[in-house]
Design a protein around this motif. Sequence first.
Motif, mmCIF file in Angstrom:
data_model
loop_
_atom_site.group_PDB
_atom_site.id
_atom_site.type_symbol
_atom_site.label_atom_id
_atom_site.label_comp_id
_atom_site.label_asym_id
_atom_site.label_seq_id
_atom_site.Cartn_x
_atom_site.Cartn_y
_atom_site.Cartn_z
ATOM 1 N N THR A 137 0.849 -1.201 0.000
ATOM 2 C CA THR A 137 0.000 0.000 0.000
ATOM 3 C C THR A 137 0.880 1.245 0.000
ATOM 4 O OG1 THR A 137 -0.153 -0.121 2.407
ATOM 5 C CG2 THR A 137 -1.952 -1.131 1.109
ATOM 6 N N ARG A 166 2.619 12.516 15.637
ATOM 7 C CA ARG A 166 1.241 12.002 15.671
ATOM 8 C C ARG A 166 0.684 12.077 17.082
ATOM 9 N NH1 ARG A 166 -0.948 7.367 12.164
ATOM 10 N NH2 ARG A 166 -2.444 6.222 13.409
ATOM 11 N N PRO A 188 -4.586 5.541 17.183
ATOM 12 C CA PRO A 188 -4.025 4.192 17.284
ATOM 13 C C PRO A 188 -3.290 3.750 16.025
ATOM 14 C CG PRO A 188 -6.408 4.102 16.983
ATOM 15 C CD PRO A 188 -6.052 5.542 17.143
ATOM 16 N N HIS A 222 1.064 -5.058 12.245
ATOM 17 C CA HIS A 222 1.299 -5.890 11.074
ATOM 18 C C HIS A 222 1.796 -7.263 11.523
ATOM 19 C CE1 HIS A 222 1.169 -1.801 9.605
ATOM 20 N NE2 HIS A 222 1.072 -2.233 8.363
ATOM 21 N N CYS A 231 -9.995 -2.140 21.262
ATOM 22 C CA CYS A 231 -9.897 -2.898 20.012
ATOM 23 C C CYS A 231 -8.569 -2.556 19.339
ATOM 24 C CB CYS A 231 -11.067 -2.578 19.095
ATOM 25 S SG CYS A 231 -11.239 -0.835 18.762
ATOM 26 N N ARG A 259 -3.246 -6.235 10.354
ATOM 27 C CA ARG A 259 -3.174 -6.502 8.910
ATOM 28 C C ARG A 259 -1.960 -7.351 8.583
ATOM 29 N NH1 ARG A 259 -1.662 -4.290 3.766
ATOM 30 N NH2 ARG A 259 0.045 -2.789 3.900
ATOM 31 N N SER A 266 1.807 4.878 8.394
ATOM 32 C CA SER A 266 2.459 5.325 7.170
ATOM 33 C C SER A 266 3.639 6.225 7.561
ATOM 34 C CB SER A 266 1.466 6.065 6.287
ATOM 35 O OG SER A 266 0.811 7.089 7.019
ATOM 36 N N SER A 268 -4.473 0.732 3.127
ATOM 37 C CA SER A 268 -5.394 -0.407 3.199
ATOM 38 C C SER A 268 -6.822 0.016 3.507
ATOM 39 C CB SER A 268 -4.907 -1.369 4.294
ATOM 40 O OG SER A 268 -4.839 -0.708 5.547
ATOM 41 N N ILE A 277 -9.830 -0.233 5.796
ATOM 42 C CA ILE A 277 -9.969 -0.606 7.213
ATOM 43 C C ILE A 277 -11.430 -0.977 7.472
ATOM 44 C CG2 ILE A 277 -9.680 0.093 9.615
ATOM 45 C CD1 ILE A 277 -7.617 2.092 8.806
ATOM 46 N N ARG A 318 -12.192 3.103 6.372
ATOM 47 C CA ARG A 318 -11.355 3.820 5.393
ATOM 48 C C ARG A 318 -11.386 3.028 4.092
ATOM 49 N NH1 ARG A 318 -5.029 4.543 6.727
ATOM 50 N NH2 ARG A 318 -5.019 2.321 6.197
ATOM 51 N N GLY A 329 -8.401 8.721 13.508
ATOM 52 C CA GLY A 329 -7.621 8.897 12.272
ATOM 53 C C GLY A 329 -8.470 9.305 11.079
HETATM 54 O O1 TXA Z 1 -1.948 0.545 4.292
HETATM 55 C C1 TXA Z 1 -1.862 0.828 5.489
HETATM 56 O O2 TXA Z 1 -2.774 0.586 6.288
HETATM 57 C C2 TXA Z 1 -0.569 1.519 5.950
HETATM 58 C C3 TXA Z 1 0.588 0.522 5.810
HETATM 59 C C4 TXA Z 1 1.885 1.061 6.366
HETATM 60 O O3 TXA Z 1 0.238 -0.686 6.423
HETATM 61 N N1 TXA Z 1 -0.693 1.984 7.298
HETATM 62 C C5 TXA Z 1 -1.444 3.064 7.640
HETATM 63 O O4 TXA Z 1 -1.351 3.412 8.970
HETATM 64 O O5 TXA Z 1 -2.135 3.685 6.852
HETATM 65 P P1 TXA Z 1 -1.807 4.825 9.561
HETATM 66 O O6 TXA Z 1 -1.350 4.801 10.968
HETATM 67 O O7 TXA Z 1 -1.309 5.910 8.720
HETATM 68 O O8 TXA Z 1 -3.374 4.748 9.560
HETATM 69 C C6 TXA Z 1 -3.982 3.914 10.495
HETATM 70 C C7 TXA Z 1 -5.454 4.139 10.582
HETATM 71 C C8 TXA Z 1 -5.798 5.419 11.303
HETATM 72 O O9 TXA Z 1 -6.790 6.124 10.576
HETATM 73 C C9 TXA Z 1 -6.368 4.933 12.629
HETATM 74 O O10 TXA Z 1 -7.334 5.776 13.155
HETATM 75 C C10 TXA Z 1 -6.932 3.565 12.262
HETATM 76 O O11 TXA Z 1 -6.009 3.071 11.332
HETATM 77 N N2 TXA Z 1 -6.936 2.674 13.418
HETATM 78 C C11 TXA Z 1 -5.885 2.113 14.018
HETATM 79 N N3 TXA Z 1 -6.259 1.424 15.106
HETATM 80 C C12 TXA Z 1 -7.582 1.539 15.191
HETATM 81 C C13 TXA Z 1 -8.549 1.071 16.101
HETATM 82 N N4 TXA Z 1 -8.233 0.349 17.169
HETATM 83 N N5 TXA Z 1 -9.841 1.398 15.876
HETATM 84 C C14 TXA Z 1 -10.167 2.135 14.801
HETATM 85 N N6 TXA Z 1 -9.292 2.633 13.901
HETATM 86 C C15 TXA Z 1 -8.019 2.339 14.104
#
Ligand code: TXA
Length: 323
Positions: A30, A53, A58, A62, A112, A116, A138, A180, A182, A194, A223
Amino acid sequence: MVTEHAASDVVERAAEVLRGGGIVVLPTETVYGLAADAENPRAVARVYAIKGRPADHPLILHLAGGDLLPQWSANVRPYAQRLADALWPGPLTIVVPRSARVGDWVTGGQDCVALRVPDHPVALAVLEAFGGALAAPSANCFGRVSPTTVDHVRQELGELLDEHRDLFVDGGRSSVGVESTIVDCNGPAPVILRPGRVSAEQIAEACGVPVASTPPDPVRVPGSLNSHYAPHAAVDVVSLDNVPDETGEGVGFLALADVPTPAGAVRLSDPGTSTEYARALYAALREADSLRLDLVIAVPPGGDDALSAAIRDRLSRAAAVPR
Ligand code: TXA
Ligand code: MG
């Protein structure tokens, strides 16, 4: 800073860096991630600090394979298990109840966790060699454009990483190009938090349960901010009918190849399909900043495929930045 090509010993070195509490710039299909041992609160704290951040946003954990799901989650609903079984490895993140092994420092205290299994040979090899889970957002400053090459990360975060403790791993250009999909799997039906390349239809089919259209709870998903993914240049999202014939100076243009460039604008990319558009999107926004353009006029793809929807989502958030 040493950039390692995805060769022989780089995987072992990456695993060593992670075990020592360092950060690895990790290629995924991604976007590139800023990876740390999910069980090391100090290493994870550095990831937050480098990105700037907020601590209540959260991170995604991986894993090397779907068989590890029970170690990091608890009481996973059967449809969520089916989803993971069908679409991992792949650009899909599931949000499920966490196990005791998941620390508050990665979930922002939520009960929670986002999990991935990335579909990238180098990421999988590093995860396999490391053995644990990698917390990896990211690899960009908070609110900014995600990186799809290791050079993007070096340019943006190179000075914030430590040449002795951390490591850049080059896995080539990310093949998907947007983050990705979500899916929140805490309730009776899956909810897309997402959009990404994995579509609602694929999710419903894998789960055997229709996707619920409930909007995400903003407390649960901090996020999902309206403004995100933004270059320094302003972004103006226009429909096909509203493309100007000409522009002033300092304007970039991004659209599918069959849309002609307005006179005076700099063409940032001319993707032929939504797949190519997604792959080129973030590099094009970064290019606008390297060229010091003031404005990017973007015509998003109009297709009803998941990637077109994901591109529209990212561009609208990039355009929503208050200026
Ligand atoms: O493609 C991807 O998902 C990339 C690659 C590096 O794996 N990672 C990514 O991570 O986009 P980041 O941190 O930029 O975005 C993570 C998203 C955030 O919008 C966050 O709010 C959501 O995941 N998230 C993480 N943990 C969560 C949780 N427990 N409940 C709801 N949303 C969560
Ligand atoms: Mg991000």
